[in-house]
Enzyme design. Structure first.
Site, short mmCIF file in Angstrom:
data_model
loop_
_atom_site.label_atom_id
_atom_site.label_comp_id
_atom_site.label_asym_id
_atom_site.label_seq_id
_atom_site.Cartn_x
_atom_site.Cartn_y
_atom_site.Cartn_z
N ARG A 121 0.92 -1.25 0.16
CA ARG A 121 0.15 -0.08 0.02
C ARG A 121 0.77 1.16 0.00
O ARG A 121 1.40 1.62 1.01
CB ARG A 121 -0.89 -0.10 1.28
N HIS A 171 -6.82 1.51 -6.96
CA HIS A 171 -7.03 0.77 -5.65
C HIS A 171 -7.88 -0.64 -6.17
O HIS A 171 -9.04 -0.58 -6.04
CB HIS A 171 -7.79 1.41 -5.08
N GLN A 186 -9.91 -2.86 -3.66
CA GLN A 186 -11.13 -2.39 -3.30
C GLN A 186 -12.43 -2.65 -4.11
O GLN A 186 -13.62 -3.13 -3.79
CB GLN A 186 -10.82 -0.84 -2.90
N ASP A 192 -16.01 8.98 -2.34
CA ASP A 192 -14.73 8.59 -1.74
C ASP A 192 -14.35 10.03 -1.15
O ASP A 192 -14.90 11.05 -1.38
CB ASP A 192 -13.62 8.20 -2.50
N CYS A 227 -15.97 3.63 0.26
CA CYS A 227 -14.75 2.78 0.49
C CYS A 227 -14.18 2.86 2.20
O CYS A 227 -13.57 2.09 2.36
CB CYS A 227 -13.43 2.67 -0.54
N ARG A 258 -14.19 -6.89 1.78
CA ARG A 258 -12.95 -6.67 1.63
C ARG A 258 -12.08 -8.30 2.08
O ARG A 258 -11.13 -8.44 1.34
CB ARG A 258 -12.23 -5.50 2.36
#
Length: 325
Positions: A121, A148, A151, A238, A278, A306
Site C-alpha cells: 500500500r 485501488h 477495493q 470517496d 470505501c 474486503r
C-alpha cells in the site's frame, strides 16, 4: 424462523483451479472478465463458509508493506492469510523506508527470498511496478496514487449481492477523480457496467485510463452535472482529500462544495439503488453519518467483503504454491 442449510464444505480435491497463479495484481485489468468472474465466485463461496475445512495457503507467507496508514487493508489481508492457513507479516514504512533506506529493487529481492507474496500500500504506482519487476513472487496493489484494485473486488462483490449481474448497471461515482475513480473505470471494462464519473472541472480521472477504457468498448461518462445521480443503481463516493494531499485541503473543500452525498441524494437513486463508500469517511465533507447509516447504504457490507474478496484473490494468485521449507 428460517433455518439456513449448512454450507457444502469444499475439500482439497474439490477446490477450483487458481486462475491467476503466480501473477502480479497491480490493476483490475491484470485479469480478464472470466478471471474476475472466477475470483468473485470464489469470494461468494468463501463468504458462504464453504472453505472452512481447507487451508490452501498452509505454510505460505505474505509480506504486508505499508507506506500509508490502513485499517481495512491491513486487517483483511492479515486475517485472510490466517483463515487460508498462511501467515502475514506487517512491515511499516519506518521499518523499510522504500526508496530511501533501501532501493525498491533491493527490498523486492530480499522479500522474494523469504515470503511467497507481497501486498504493498504505497504512494506511487511506480513503486509497485518496481517491486513487481524485481520480485519473482506475486505483488498485489493494496492502494496507490493511481489505482485501488482490491477495493473494487469487494465493491463489485457487494453490487452483485444486492443487484445481481453488474452488466448494464449504472454506477455513478461522485467526487475526486482519484485512484477509486480510475479503478471504477477499469471495472466498467471488465463487467459491462455503465460508469459515470461526476466531478468538478479540474479533478477528472486519469485521461489515459479513460481513453483506454473507451477504446476497449466501455461505456464511461464524465460530467460535473449532479443530475447523473437520478435513477442510478449504485452511488459511490470517496474522500475529497487523500493521504498526502493535506496541503490542498481548503482548495479541495471549496471545489467539491455541492458534491456531498446526503440522504436526500440517496432518495434520487433507483428504488433498488445502493450507496457505497470505501471508507474511511470524512463526515461533513464527502458524506454525512445519516448517509452511511441510510437504508440504502451497504457501506459496512462492502467493508466486510474486503475480507472475502481478498481471500479469493490470494487463493487465485498463490493457491498453486508449495511451502519452501
Amino acid at each position: 424462523m428460517t433455518v439456513q442449510a449448512a454450507p457444502t464444505l469444499l475439500t482439497p480435491e474439490t477446490l477450483p483451479a487458481p486462475v491467476l497463479a503466480g501473477r502480479d495484481f497491480l490493476s483490475n485489468l491484470d485479469m480478464t472478465s472470466s478471471e474476475l468472474r472466477a475470483v468473485l465466485d470464489t469470494a461468494a463461496s468463501m463468504k458462504r463458509g464453504e472453505w472452512r475445512s481447507v487451508k490452501p495457503l498452509a505454510g505460505l507467507s505474505l509480506a504486508l508493506v505499508f507506506e500509508k496508514a490502513s485499517l481495512r487493508t491491513r486487517t483483511t489481508f492479515d486475517v485472510g492469510m490466517y483463515q487460508l492457513g498462511g501467515h502475514a507479516i506487517t512491515l511499516s514504512n519506518q521499518e523499510i523506508g522504500l526508496g530511501k533506506r533501501e532501493r525498491v529493487s533491493d527490498v523486492a529481492r530480499n522479500l522474494e527470498r523469504w515470503v511467497d507474496g507481497i501486498m504493498a500500500r504505497v504512494y506511487l504506482q511506480q513503486t509497485l511496478t518496481e517491486l513487481a519487476d524485481h520480485a519473482a513472487i506475486p505483488v498485489i496493489n493494496g492502494l496507490s496514487d493511481m489505482l485501488h484494485p482490491v477495493q473494487l473486488l469487494a465493491d463489485y462483490q457487494t453490487i452483485e449481492e444486492e443487484l445481481g449481474d453488474a452488466s448494464g448497471k449504472r454506477v455513478v461515482y461522485i467526487g475526486d477523480g482519484n485512484n477509486l475513480a480510475n479503478s471504477h473505470i477499469h471495472m466498467g471494462v471488465l463487467t459491462g457496467s455503465h460508469v459515470t464519473i461526476v466531478t468538478p472541472v479540474g479533478y477528472e480521472p486519469n485521461g489515459a485510463v479513460l481513453l483506454d477504457a473507451v477504446r476497449r468498448g466501455a461505456e464511461v461518462t464524465l460530467t460535473n452535472d449532479l443530475a447523473a445521480i437520478d435513477g442510478a443503481d449504485v452511488l459511490y463516493t470517496d474522500v475529497w482529500i487523500s493521504m498526502g494531499q493535506e496541503d490542498q485541503a481548503e482548495l479541495r473543500r471549496k471545489a467539491f462544495q455541492g458534491y456531498q452525498v446526503t440522504p436526500a441524494m440517496l432518495d434520487r437513486l433507483a428504488p433498488h439503488g445502493i450507496f457505497l463508500h470505501c471508507l474511511p469517511a470524512h463526515y461533513g465533507e464527502e458524506t454525512v453519518p445519516e448517509a452511511t447509516e441510510h437504508p440504502k447504504s451497504r457501506v459496512f457490507d462492502q467493508a466486510e467483503n474486503r475480507l472475502h474478496a481478498q481471500k479469493a484473490l490470494l487463493y487465485h494468485l498463490m493457491g498453486e504454491l508449495k511451502p519452501r521449507w
